[in-house]
Design a protein around this motif. Sequence first.
Motif, short mmCIF file in Angstrom:
data_model
loop_
_atom_site.label_atom_id
_atom_site.label_comp_id
_atom_site.label_asym_id
_atom_site.label_seq_id
_atom_site.Cartn_x
_atom_site.Cartn_y
_atom_site.Cartn_z
N THR A 132 76.57 77.44 -54.75
CA THR A 132 76.32 76.92 -55.71
C THR A 132 77.08 77.70 -56.62
O THR A 132 75.73 78.63 -56.72
CB THR A 132 75.71 75.79 -56.55
OG1 THR A 132 76.15 75.05 -57.02
CG2 THR A 132 74.06 76.60 -56.38
N GLY A 133 77.90 77.82 -57.90
CA GLY A 133 77.72 78.72 -58.80
C GLY A 133 80.01 78.38 -59.50
O GLY A 133 79.50 77.23 -59.32
N GLU A 134 79.43 79.29 -60.87
CA GLU A 134 80.66 78.98 -61.31
C GLU A 134 81.57 79.78 -60.68
O GLU A 134 81.66 81.00 -60.76
CB GLU A 134 80.34 79.25 -62.73
CG GLU A 134 81.14 79.51 -63.82
CD GLU A 134 80.49 80.14 -65.17
OE1 GLU A 134 81.35 80.59 -65.71
OE2 GLU A 134 79.24 80.59 -65.61
N VAL A 135 82.62 79.17 -61.38
CA VAL A 135 84.17 79.79 -60.53
C VAL A 135 84.83 80.95 -61.36
O VAL A 135 84.78 80.78 -63.11
CB VAL A 135 85.36 78.96 -60.34
CG1 VAL A 135 86.55 79.44 -60.08
CG2 VAL A 135 84.81 77.56 -59.35
N ALA A 136 85.23 82.26 -60.73
CA ALA A 136 85.77 83.32 -61.95
C ALA A 136 87.02 84.38 -60.64
O ALA A 136 86.68 83.73 -59.91
CB ALA A 136 84.43 83.92 -62.48
N ASN A 137 87.58 84.42 -62.32
CA ASN A 137 88.80 84.65 -60.62
C ASN A 137 89.23 84.43 -60.29
O ASN A 137 89.91 84.57 -59.35
CB ASN A 137 88.53 86.16 -60.10
CG ASN A 137 87.22 87.19 -62.03
OD1 ASN A 137 87.83 87.25 -62.62
ND2 ASN A 137 86.47 87.61 -60.74
#
Length: 445
Positions: A37-42
């Motif tokens: 789980t995490g925050e989407v980047a790039n």
Amino acid sequence: MAVYVSMINKVYSVSELISHLSSLLESDPLLSDVWITGEVANASTSASGHTYFSLRDGNVSFRCVLFSRYTGSEFVSNGSQVNVHGRITIYPARGEIQLTSDIVQPVGIGLLAAEFELLREKLSSEGLFEVTRKRSLPELPKLIGLVTSEFGSVYHDISETLNRRYPVAQLLLCGVQVQGDNAESEISEAIKQLNKVDGLDAIIIARGGGSLEDLHAFNSELVARAIHASKIPVVSGVGHETDVTIADWVADVRAPTPTAAAELVSPSKEALNFEITTTLSRSQGILFEKVISSKTAISSLISSMIHSMPNTNNLRQSVDIHLSSARQSVNTISSNYKIQIAQQISALTALNPDAVLKRGYSVIELESGVRVKSVSALRSGINVKATLPDGHFSAIVNSAEFTNNKGSMKEVDLLKNKSRIPTQDEEVVKNDRSNPRKPGQRKLF
């Protein structure tokens, strides 16, 4: 300057090292089936439809890729919080470790929903949901298997529906737990056991509605594969109409409710009666048309035969003429044969010794049994036997008369002469020597 040399056991190429690291990652069960789980980047999407992004957690990030054949790319946008499932792999071109994803879901959907999507994608890729493998239900089943709890209302509803619609069918209950830790194994084992029952026509797996957690057993891989392996058609009637489970997709037929499942496997009595009545009426109509058509065809054949028959009156007259001629011929031949037979009988009768005797003649025999054919065979005083039609008598020869060719007779006294009368041949010889005469002239003495 001092040079330090260490012992070198082996030198690996970059590709060898990458291959070794890749095999280590793939062999680790944790890293081959992991949720992050995490925050989407790039985030970016290639022309081929593959999605590339990173997951951030504070100051750290991890590279991820989601290939176009998987769902969830719509949730990949910079700054969104997502749960991602996949396996840890290494990208050989850059030597970078990444997460090869197969599920992307926004945070908050929950683990069970994520696992549901993961199993659905897996079984779908294996062809368990293919429509071409689904079988049709029997039209008139005799024995129906039911996998459900024996204590719930589902069993009662299905039993009542079958009794109302199609009471001739028998219901075979296989009671199981429909939720809880043992539900998956009991349901799959019940399906296997029902496949061993001879004459079973269909299987219903059913339970009432509930939450995703309550329906978890019907979303399990174990139950899905048991349904797929069943040789008997399976109807899934799990939950309410809005509930969709993995079992629904694998089953041959999906029913929105347990009661609907019972209706799908059983024909209605009213529908059967209507179909029977309609079929009977249609059959009677077809039979009536067939009878009329056959009558017409037979009448046509009879008419055709009558017209094609020869003129029997002429034939009868011709037969009568030939028979009359034949009778006349037979009568003529018969009359001729009768005449010939009568002539032959007359000739034979004339030659019959008995007939000769009946005309007044007798047979004279010497004592030796020799028949006397000429007076020349007699002598005076001998005994002879005379046979008549009704008997015989004995006599002694006293005299005899010899008849010559001209019919004149001369009496000879055989008792006085006591001598044998010469035979005809002896008389002819005597006459030839003393007095030649014409042939045929004979003298008795």
